[in-house]
Design an enzyme around this catalytic site. Structure first.
Site, PDB file in Angstrom:
ATOM      1  N   GLY A 163       2.289   6.221  -3.066  1.00 42.30           N
ATOM      2  CA  GLY A 163       2.373   5.743  -1.692  1.00 42.30           C
ATOM      3  C   GLY A 163       2.457   6.921  -0.730  1.00 42.30           C
ATOM      4  O   GLY A 163       1.894   8.002  -0.960  1.00 42.30           O
ATOM      5  N   SER A 221      -4.286   5.076  -5.656  1.00 43.20           N
ATOM      6  CA  SER A 221      -3.123   4.411  -5.071  1.00 43.20           C
ATOM      7  C   SER A 221      -2.782   5.062  -3.725  1.00 43.20           C
ATOM      8  O   SER A 221      -3.597   5.055  -2.810  1.00 43.20           O
ATOM      9  CB  SER A 221      -1.942   4.456  -6.049  1.00 43.20           C
TER      10      SER A 221
END
Length: 526
Positions: free
Chosen positions: A140, A225
């Site tokens: 993230g 991601s």
């Protein structure tokens, strides 16, 4: 010689380097950058430079500020050790998946002197002009690092004959605390400094990569991601224009970022917890980094205790460094000329499934929570597609289609609609053998093979795993080389464009399909 034969020859040469390491420059080669000389290490024919600072320490008055240049130095600076990583909350390794992906296996401590990169090069000829692969780590916008085990680029540099670079940058509140409302012009872009770090690293690469054997005009930036989300954002940043020439987004298509009003509210909450008045913003630069990180962790834990999603930190649409949402309402024009690969994997969300003993009733209830009155219809469709798949994995697949794959589909459609540079897509469906195959084709399964790391925990070590690694790594190598991922290890892979929507499928039967799983694309289309 055909294009595929050329790539094959390059890969063969990379393999040959393993058998006969070239130490012409000595075990500890020295490279001269624009800032000063660096001493690295030769390992099996690959030159490695660790902990190379591309910008200054971010502590004190530099905290929440755009990255500042490194002061030039005299003599030779060692580039043999990892630097600190960005302050971050450690991952919870009590879960099997967390222990498999190794996102937080960082061989160094934390701190604010973390704006560094790591370089792996198959040769240091400044005239070699080898393609450059820049990897943005996952986690993230709040964890991970370019020092982690999963970002190691040595095998990829050797296999692909490319220069591979992994970047560290600021995370969490250190990288994305939006203080413009309280600090005025001095803090106008504080909510994007973590992304500005990446731009600064790319500027350093443009200035210096030739000294490491790389071509500053052939730079691929990609990530999985959170790394894919950062790549998505980077493509909408004017400051990045001209610093990269191809991009890849793996399971991280980010269409929108943090609106200023929401980001200001999150910043005010953190300031209140630290007892810093809005008029005293600069006092935040004096708070010990450990206190700042712990306060962030406590606020996020309090959100979870109330059953709420944590109000976390992400790049802010500040109107300056990030003028607009990256991919909403359309593809960013600033990167229209940049070719792109967009991908997802079949069972992304299986890592979040806590109930592996879920039965059919539990699957239906899960679907009701996600899609309400369409639950029965959805479950019937997924069960028809995969009659023998466990209920928890179908639940994960449904959730994956609603999140990761919906974003990937939208991003690819927008890029194709722009009619600028082409976009290619792939879908990874081969399941992971880890944990007795429990996770299916889980989020992150394509990370290790994309860097030709053939002993990744999610992938295992087998002849088939090596074949997958060769296929995906050579595709990234070809894409870095000339902006087209086709190569001798994959079937003819056409760009993605409606209505065909050609997609490379990574499974035991490596193939290209037009519009795979079209029924679900239509089912979940907004």
């Amino acid at each position: 010689m055909t294009r595929r034969q050329t790539l094959g020859s390059a890969l063969a040469l990379g393999a040959a380097a393993v058998a006969q390491p070239a130490f012409a420059a000595g075990m500890f080669p020295v490279v001269e950058t624009a800032q000063g000389k660096l001493r690295g290490l030769h390992s099996g024919g690959v030159a490695i430079f660790r902990g190379v600072s591309y910008a200054a320490d971010t502590s004190g008055a530099n905290r929440f500020m755009p990255p500042q240049p490194v002061e030039p130095w005299a003599g030779v600076r060692e580039a043999l050790h990892w630097t600190e990583i960005a302050p971050q909350i450690p991952g919870d390794r009590r879960h099997v998946y967390a222990d498999l992906i190794m996102v937080d296996r960082n061989p160094s401590g934390m701190g604010e002197d973390n704006l560094s990169l790591n370089v792996w090069s198959p040769g240091l000829d400044p005239n070699a002009k080898k393609p450059v692969i820049v990897v943005l780590h996952g986690g993230g916008f709040y964890s991970g690092s370019g020092n982690s085990v999963g970002m190691d680029g040595e095998q990829m540099a050797r296999f692909s004959d490319c220069v591979v670079i992994a970047i560290n940058h600021r995370l969490g509140a250190f990288g994305f605390l939006h203080l413009a409302e309280f600090g005025g012009d001095d803090f106008a872009t504080s909510g994007t400094v973590g992304m500005q770090d990446i731009v600064a690293a790319l500027a350093w690469i443009r200035e210096n990569v030739a000294a490491f054997g790389g071509d500053p005009d052939r730079v691929l930036v990609y990530g999985q991601s959170g790394g894919g989300a950062k790549t998505s954002v980077l493509m909408a940043m004017p400051g990045g224009k001209g610093l990269f020439h191809r991009t890849g987004v793996m399971s991280g298509s980010a269409l929108r970022m943090m609106p200023p009003e929401m980001a200001s509210a999150t910043a005010k909450r953190l300031m209140d917890a630290l007892e810093v008045a809005p008029s005293d913003v600069r006092k935040l630069q004096e708070v010990p980094w450990t206190v700042l990180l712990e306060t962030q962790a406590k606020l996020e834990a309090a959100d979870r205790a109330r059953g709420e999603a944590p109000r976390s930190f992400a790049p802010v649409v500040d109107g300056i460094a990030l003028p607009r949402h990256p991919w909403d309402p359309d593809a960013p024009n600033v990167s229209a000329d940049v070719p792109m690969i967009v991908s997802s994997v079949l069972d992304e969300r299986s890592y979040r499934m806590g109930d592996f003993s879920m039965d059919e009733a539990g699957l239906l209830e899960f679907a009701r929570e996600r899609v309400g009155e369409r639950a029965s219809e959805a479950v019937a469709a997924y069960r028809e597609e995969a009659p023998d798949t466990p209920p928890f994995l179908l639940a994960a697949r449904l959730d994956s289609d609603l999140t990761f794959r919906k974003g990937a589909f939208a991003q690819a459609e927008l890029k194709a609609k722009q009619e600028g540079a082409p976009v290619w897509t792939y879908l990874w469906t081969q399941p992971s053998p880890a944990a007795d195959g429990r996770f299916g084709a889980v989020h992150g399964i394509d990370v290790a093979p994309s860097l030709y790391n053939t002993r990744g925990a999610l992938n295992g070590s087998s002849a088939q795993a090596n074949e997958f690694a060769a296929a995906i790594a050579s595709s990234w190598a070809a894409f870095a080389a000339d902006g087209n991922p086709n190569n001798e290890h994959v079937p003819d892979w056409k760009p993605y464009s409606p209505p065909e929507r050609a997609t490379l499928i990574f499974d035991a039967d490596l193939r290209v399909e037009n519009d795979p799983r079209a029924a679900f694309r239509r089912f979940w289309k907004p």
